[in-house]
Design a protein around this motif. Structure first.
Motif, PDB file in Angstrom:
ATOM      1  N   ASP A  49      45.915  44.336  58.319  1.00 14.65           N
ATOM      2  CA  ASP A  49      46.428  44.429  56.953  1.00 14.65           C
ATOM      3  C   ASP A  49      45.743  43.409  56.045  1.00 14.65           C
ATOM      4  O   ASP A  49      46.262  43.066  54.985  1.00 14.65           O
ATOM      5  N   SER A  50      44.575  42.987  56.440  1.00 17.21           N
ATOM      6  CA  SER A  50      43.860  42.001  55.625  1.00 17.21           C
ATOM      7  C   SER A  50      43.344  42.609  54.323  1.00 17.21           C
ATOM      8  O   SER A  50      42.951  41.877  53.417  1.00 17.21           O
ATOM      9  N   ALA A  92      45.227  44.345  52.308  1.00 11.76           N
ATOM     10  CA  ALA A  92      46.400  44.723  51.515  1.00 11.76           C
ATOM     11  C   ALA A  92      46.578  43.849  50.278  1.00 11.76           C
ATOM     12  O   ALA A  92      46.864  42.653  50.424  1.00 11.76           O
ATOM     13  N   PRO A 138      42.893  38.581  61.809  1.00  9.55           N
ATOM     14  CA  PRO A 138      43.765  38.535  60.634  1.00  9.55           C
ATOM     15  C   PRO A 138      43.285  37.527  59.606  1.00  9.55           C
ATOM     16  O   PRO A 138      42.929  36.398  59.963  1.00  9.55           O
ATOM     17  N   GLY A 139      43.256  37.935  58.360  1.00  8.51           N
ATOM     18  CA  GLY A 139      42.818  37.037  57.294  1.00  8.51           C
ATOM     19  C   GLY A 139      41.316  37.087  57.063  1.00  8.51           C
ATOM     20  O   GLY A 139      40.799  36.383  56.196  1.00  8.51           O
ATOM     21  N   TYR A 140      40.639  37.924  57.840  1.00  7.97           N
ATOM     22  CA  TYR A 140      39.188  38.068  57.697  1.00  7.97           C
ATOM     23  C   TYR A 140      38.871  39.563  57.629  1.00  7.97           C
ATOM     24  O   TYR A 140      38.641  40.214  58.652  1.00  7.97           O
ATOM     25  N   GLU A 141      38.896  40.076  56.423  1.00  5.03           N
ATOM     26  CA  GLU A 141      38.774  41.510  56.187  1.00  5.03           C
ATOM     27  C   GLU A 141      37.475  42.087  56.757  1.00  5.03           C
ATOM     28  O   GLU A 141      37.499  43.097  57.458  1.00  5.03           O
ATOM     29  N   SER A 195      38.575  46.063  50.446  1.00 10.24           N
ATOM     30  CA  SER A 195      40.022  45.918  50.294  1.00 10.24           C
ATOM     31  C   SER A 195      40.615  47.313  50.385  1.00 10.24           C
ATOM     32  O   SER A 195      39.886  48.317  50.382  1.00 10.24           O
ATOM     33  N   SER A 238      46.914  34.641  54.533  1.00  9.71           N
ATOM     34  CA  SER A 238      45.718  35.117  55.243  1.00  9.71           C
ATOM     35  C   SER A 238      45.427  34.310  56.497  1.00  9.71           C
ATOM     36  O   SER A 238      44.632  34.726  57.334  1.00  9.71           O
ATOM     37  N   GLY A 239      46.074  33.167  56.643  1.00  8.93           N
ATOM     38  CA  GLY A 239      45.869  32.378  57.849  1.00  8.93           C
ATOM     39  C   GLY A 239      46.851  32.665  58.959  1.00  8.93           C
ATOM     40  O   GLY A 239      46.825  32.012  59.999  1.00  8.93           O
ATOM     41  N   ALA A 240      47.699  33.676  58.766  1.00  4.31           N
ATOM     42  CA  ALA A 240      48.817  33.899  59.688  1.00  4.31           C
ATOM     43  C   ALA A 240      48.396  34.711  60.901  1.00  4.31           C
ATOM     44  O   ALA A 240      48.072  35.883  60.763  1.00  4.31           O
ATOM     45  N   ARG A 282      53.319  35.351  51.670  1.00  4.28           N
ATOM     46  CA  ARG A 282      52.895  35.448  50.262  1.00  4.28           C
ATOM     47  C   ARG A 282      54.106  35.648  49.350  1.00  4.28           C
ATOM     48  O   ARG A 282      54.020  35.382  48.159  1.00  4.28           O
ATOM     49  N   GLY A 297      43.461  38.449  52.331  1.00  8.14           N
ATOM     50  CA  GLY A 297      42.507  38.970  53.309  1.00  8.14           C
ATOM     51  C   GLY A 297      41.219  38.179  53.360  1.00  8.14           C
ATOM     52  O   GLY A 297      40.326  38.529  54.139  1.00  8.14           O
ATOM     53  N   TYR A 298      41.152  37.123  52.552  1.00 10.13           N
ATOM     54  CA  TYR A 298      39.957  36.277  52.550  1.00 10.13           C
ATOM     55  C   TYR A 298      40.420  34.821  52.614  1.00 10.13           C
ATOM     56  O   TYR A 298      40.664  34.177  51.597  1.00 10.13           O
ATOM     57  N   GLU A 299      40.571  34.357  53.835  1.00 12.18           N
ATOM     58  CA  GLU A 299      41.151  33.049  54.094  1.00 12.18           C
ATOM     59  C   GLU A 299      40.381  31.919  53.397  1.00 12.18           C
ATOM     60  O   GLU A 299      40.980  31.065  52.737  1.00 12.18           O
TER      61      GLU A 299
END
Lengths: 315, 315, 315, 315, 315, 315
Positions: free
Chosen positions: B42-43, B45, B93-96, B163, E43-45, E52, E94-96
């Motif tokens: 879900d990165s 979203a 996660p967190g890295y699309e 995205s 995004s770090g989760a 958020r 989505g972009y840490e």
């Protein structure tokens, strides 16, 4: 055979169908020391039903847990014990007696293979089926029973002998539990009859109420359990309603005023000297948990602590 | 290889760790025609997150579904198609961008083995990864895209190209979708810019708004889709927000005023003449479903109807 | 005896323990024309359990309803019919057969007193018990059965004959339903076997699928029901899963793609010419309703419409 | 003054304290054409309470909405209308009369400044306060009233004249609404008295029941509303219980069997020819919404459509 | 500049868009001593996502809090400190890495203006961005870190350096935290590796496990923190999973067995002697809170206690 | 008259419309010693509303409780006391003053008949009405008040004298409570004004904060209460927000950091020497409870303990 769980530092915990602690799903019983088995029956439940969904709810939260237990010398449980998730026993919903038969059969398959069963309920009536299967191999068992209720009633609705309210009277009658080496811990709350607690004593159990737990202290409690059960194989059963509803809201018959999660885990981490041949955690019902699913997480943690207890003995 | 699901007349649906429709978990890709794969990222979203828990939520409700589809001649889908649940792709996660790479790799493994992937998202950005993997084998694809939004934006927050709002512009740019044989169905609601819809037309897509679906009728819509995509391999992507929030509340960006579940399924059951080489259902997010989990059930039903569509063609 | 409900213009609806539509709780059966009775058994439930809490959930939402029905000539239902809430039958949770016996006994007490029972389930297996009690007085019954499933399986888990999946085969075998004058309405969705629908036809039932309801129209459907059942006492049973999960999420086995609440009520309001001797609404389970409790409200509304149907005939 | 909302393509919608559609919070009323104002009183609620939390719940979901309306010629509403969110009126919880006074005062401040108020309730009693404020400037108003109930009772509990059940009788009595140019749309369901609907007709209102909406069609309904109100300033009030509980579960007094969200929005998008001088959406109560908050989203969408209606006239 | 919050004895707490403790929303940074800022990145989760939505959830419950703190001499916090709510940093979901950059930039703007930032997360990775911004002005910081996990991993999924599991290793590497004057408090539960705790010690941190908190007592803990950090500017970070899941269910990675809310607040109220230059409360995620939103309330209370700590020093 | 509750070993607890502890619903007040009465008004609530649904929520969970209290010598409460559930007082929602009048009238009817009222709120303003009714018979009362707030404000919104924030100042002013023999227990948290606590002392109350409860110990607290109230009839009022939100999340104004459920019940079970002439438990609001309904269960348990206290004195 030492198969390790999925490494949650490599693969996110939400990836894949969740097994208990991300253990492998067993395709064979060969070489296993311990096995997690779901026992999804709630036909014995006199009040809230839905514990049939308990095993998968506990599995889903158990992915949070990690393999090393710092409370027992930083042991890696799964290096000590070959463990797997063997899925669920089948049951016959709405047919209590037949469900117990199926559960007994599934647990017996594990026990026969020399595997220590870690059951996830299901309502508390399932423990009778487990006790039958385990006692068939190990003889009469010392029962260590955490619960806010004694579950030693004689009959329940319709004069039925089998229900979540009766298993620990039946177990004595069937000779599969030795009450003189068994102990019930955590009883509290209002009573149906003035004999609610004395009926357990009359059966031969030792009883420690919730108030007494705090009076004698956790260390003394652990010693009393060890002394009580010494020399006999132990089956430990943990009803989630032992814990206060704040920490375990999602149970069949919640009883206000129990120990917190921290206190509960402290007690379990102090247990020692038990010859554990089987155990279960029962009565977690995800329908009554909030979105945080804290009851399921605590149930998973309880089971993991019992695994660590076994691993510490076996190591 | 024709492996059938667990029979829900023998074993209760709540028994065992849930795979999609209780299919076997694949241990090998050999001999499979189709595979269900979770794509739990879900990165991408921009609003509600949590679709990483979508695949397992859809699996949990899919145990309700049965193998025979009466809308396509009472075919038993799993006798026509060798199917399995292959678990989830891993993600970061967190890295699309890295998550899309991992998803592409996992889907490519299926496609390379000649297997039609049935993806469960995850947010809609994952479809770009699937399209890359499928087009690598089948060439540029005809896209059949059910959604209340076009997802053809150029950039999103921070000027990022990847995205959930951009995949179907990227797919055209990358040459993996042939817009002239592709169609977007269900657009509705307020717009960011007056060009929200025309930008899809400018890219070459055909567009049918929600209002037009009801103006032209479901049968004509199915014919238009068939005509549009004729002669080219089809990837069908279904965003759950196509459906009205009453029937699918648990999505990232709900848009009031969509078709009902009955209307949605009617449309899917009328689809015909598609050379389906891949499909997905995305944006189901169990954190926003009520206890009835109706979004997850509908997502599972949508996927099962697409399986029946494939089975009816392959049969 | 015409006892009117609490007036909700005088006393707020949230005041007092809720009975169905705020009717008096019966202390005697004398003089009653109709009675609401809770039948809180879910021992027949193969999937989601908890319908034991259905009767009180439906009561709690029924306080919203008012006594006059504008769809049948502005009749005041409770001036036409002497009604009361008689509480619940007792049951034996986890013992399906014994629970059916107790329900039969409780309903028989009403029927014997000349009272038309309006049952609130409970899972659908309870209808068999009601049919036994009602047929004992009125002879074989014409069944009008709204449901997305036929519930005409032969056996269920463990080879058991009694479950929520089997009552309408049992009823034919027991001779308490006349299938040639009975009709099942609303079947839809995927099937276990290709014979899922034909097995109902083979038993002698008429069957109208959800698709056919919309093909023939609601007026024609009402006429077909009237014609089918003409000349025979009618028992009408309404499974809440007839309705789409958007409007009735809180059911045991939801089936995506059903009629809306508005369509459902339109059908019920068009029913005519039925010699109603008993009815029920089943499978509402508050554990799966959101905080809006829309399933319970719709179940209450369905029952109130059936009361108005009876009142319009009796008037 | 044309202040645009936060651009949701630049800044994620979850960033910042949510105002309606991310509009600026007004620090001055100068130059505004229209203003959103929260009217958080639920002291008039006879059943479910909690609509005091409605304004902020509607705001939270309104961040999903975008400024351009494709149903009225792709107009950018906020380029046509200078809009702001002016926060909430203060109220006196538990004191209905005083709360209405405060609301009237707050709305009057807007109206005096030449601003069209877009109110977010609160229970339906608040509309009386708005009508007083708006009529003070514009004279007796044509009321367009969407609701499943008429709210034209004379008295409620304790003989009180002011409650959510009485505002549209009071408004006629106070001469602030011209019933001969007003219309109530959507009445349905069971009645307290046979005169529930005729009492509205007796007051002079036109009435269209839910059934009649579908009988005459949406286009004819819009024309009838336009004809009825022609030549007089219009106040439009929208009670969320107009919509079926499947799409709007979170209301005070849900009434099963209403229009869907799609049908509702179609009707609103067909409205034309109204001299809109004020409007509100009332009775959204987040305590009864599920996690998807679909009632709040629909309420926000309804208000946005009414803004587009005004913008299309003003443009 | 001493701007006071809205007085909740005059205006009900539910009125108006909620800012933290009903403080004014800043339109300028001029004259502020402290500012609440939302840092809505998740995004770090690695597990549960949705933090958020944390800042607005904490704000919504913070309206319950009042300005005077009786645990620090009945000081009125907002008479001592000029405070405001400055809204949220923007992020790139989505972009840490980019999200951390934006957060750093927003916090730097506060710090540059001489304002002490009170951050509301967001997942724990955001603290790294805050530390960068605060250390840029104040030099290497003493970290006071309440958490059940150390968050000192080296890499996470995909070998990524930035995630909620790694910030406090990065902070040491970047030289923005002085581990020799820093302390981690509350670690507990199962471990990935036997070095989970020793890796923090190896980095130079002091570590106090949950068990040790109770062994040494709260007063001794507060003294140890004061001694450890003496002479250096302090950043205090509070992960809500420090608290037991019973009191804080709505966190990313709950860990059963933590302190209660009462114990937690007791510890915070005993803190003394800290030169506080920044702080945050992180990992509150409203999607996992029940309707009571107790995690959000506790997070707000924690932040308010930290404000009082600063006010007591500054006064 | 000793009417016993339904026996939950014979009839499942979910059967039948729930009264408090399954007591009979009174049809006459004759012969009763004590009566449970619902007081469903929330018009005094300044923040969260919905306590109007409290009485039925508490009843629904009270079916879990059993008649014998082991903490007071295994007495069967209902053999000592003739008890019944007398339903609810009527109220006028949105009209605080009128609602108090109606409640006073209903409670007076009980008191006049020599019955000790056990009220279930409702918000805390209702206690003023109860005190008026009880003092009319017994003279000025000793108040034992468990609460995290003093509720001794002078005015609230709109300068109104009656609200949940003011009853215990009003009671002193009206001379129905003797502050010199009364005590407030459990105050904690942030304050509106530095005089929040001293204003209670100024009125003459004794005050024990939450911190002081733990400083002096539970036994000393019980003795202090007994000494304070000696020689005067006692009204005990229990606001559920006395308890920590972990154990009682569903209250109007939760205050983090209170006693646990176990600690709370310990205190109540130590109470002695009170001449109890009335009591209530207030502010339980099911809308804010999770599915486990732990607040309602605890409220029911509190009331049952108070019944046992009375029974132990009367026996």
């Amino acid at each position: 055979m030492n198969v390790l769980p999925v490494n949650s530092l490599d693969t996110p915990r939400f990836c894949g169908v969740p097994t208990f602690m991300r253990l492998p799903q067993a395709t064979s019983l060969h070489g296993l020391d311990a096995a997690v088995i779901g026992l999804p029956s709630d036909s014995g439940a006199p009040f809230r039903t839905g514990a049939r969904f308990g095993p998968n709810a506990v599995r889903a939260m158990s992915v949070m847990l990690r393999p090393i237990n710092p409370y027992r010398g930083n042991i890696n449980v799964f290096e000590k014990l070959a463990c797997a998730d063997v899925g669920d026993a089948s049951v016959v919903p709405g047919y209590e007696v037949e469900s117990l038969d199926r559960i007994e059969e599934s647990v017996a398959a594990l026990v026969t293979a020399g595997i220590v069963p870690f059951g996830i309920g299901g309502d508390h009536s399932i423990t009778l089926a487990e006790l039958r299967a385990v006692a068939a191999r190990h003889g009469p068992l010392a029962l260590v029973h955490f619960d806010s209720h004694s579950d030693t009633w004689d009959k329940y609705f319709g004069g039925k002998a089998y229900s979540a309210g009766t298993p620990f009277r039946r177990a004595v009658e069937e000779g599969i539990v030795t009450p003189g080496q068994s102990i019930q811990i955590g009883l509290r709350g209002s009573l149906f009859q003035a004999t609610d607690i004395s009926q357990s004593l009359d059966l031969g159990y030792d009883v420690v109420t919730t108030d007494e737990i705090f009076d004698i202290g956790f260390k003394a409690l652990a010693d009393r359990i060890a002394a009580r059960t010494a020399g006999r194989p132990v089956f430990l059963t943990f009803d989630m309603d032992f814990v206060d509803p704040a920490a375990a809201p999602a149970v069949q018959t919640p009883e206000a005023g129990g120990p917190s999660a921290r206190e509960t885990l402290q007690i379990l981490r102090l247990l020692h000297g038990l010859d554990l041949v089987g155990c279960d955690v029962v009565e977690a019902n995800p329908l009554y948990d909030g979105p945080g699913q804290i009851t399921a997480l605590l149930a998973a943690t309880v089971l993991a602590e019992l695994m660590a207890l076994l691993a510490s003995v076996r190591g």
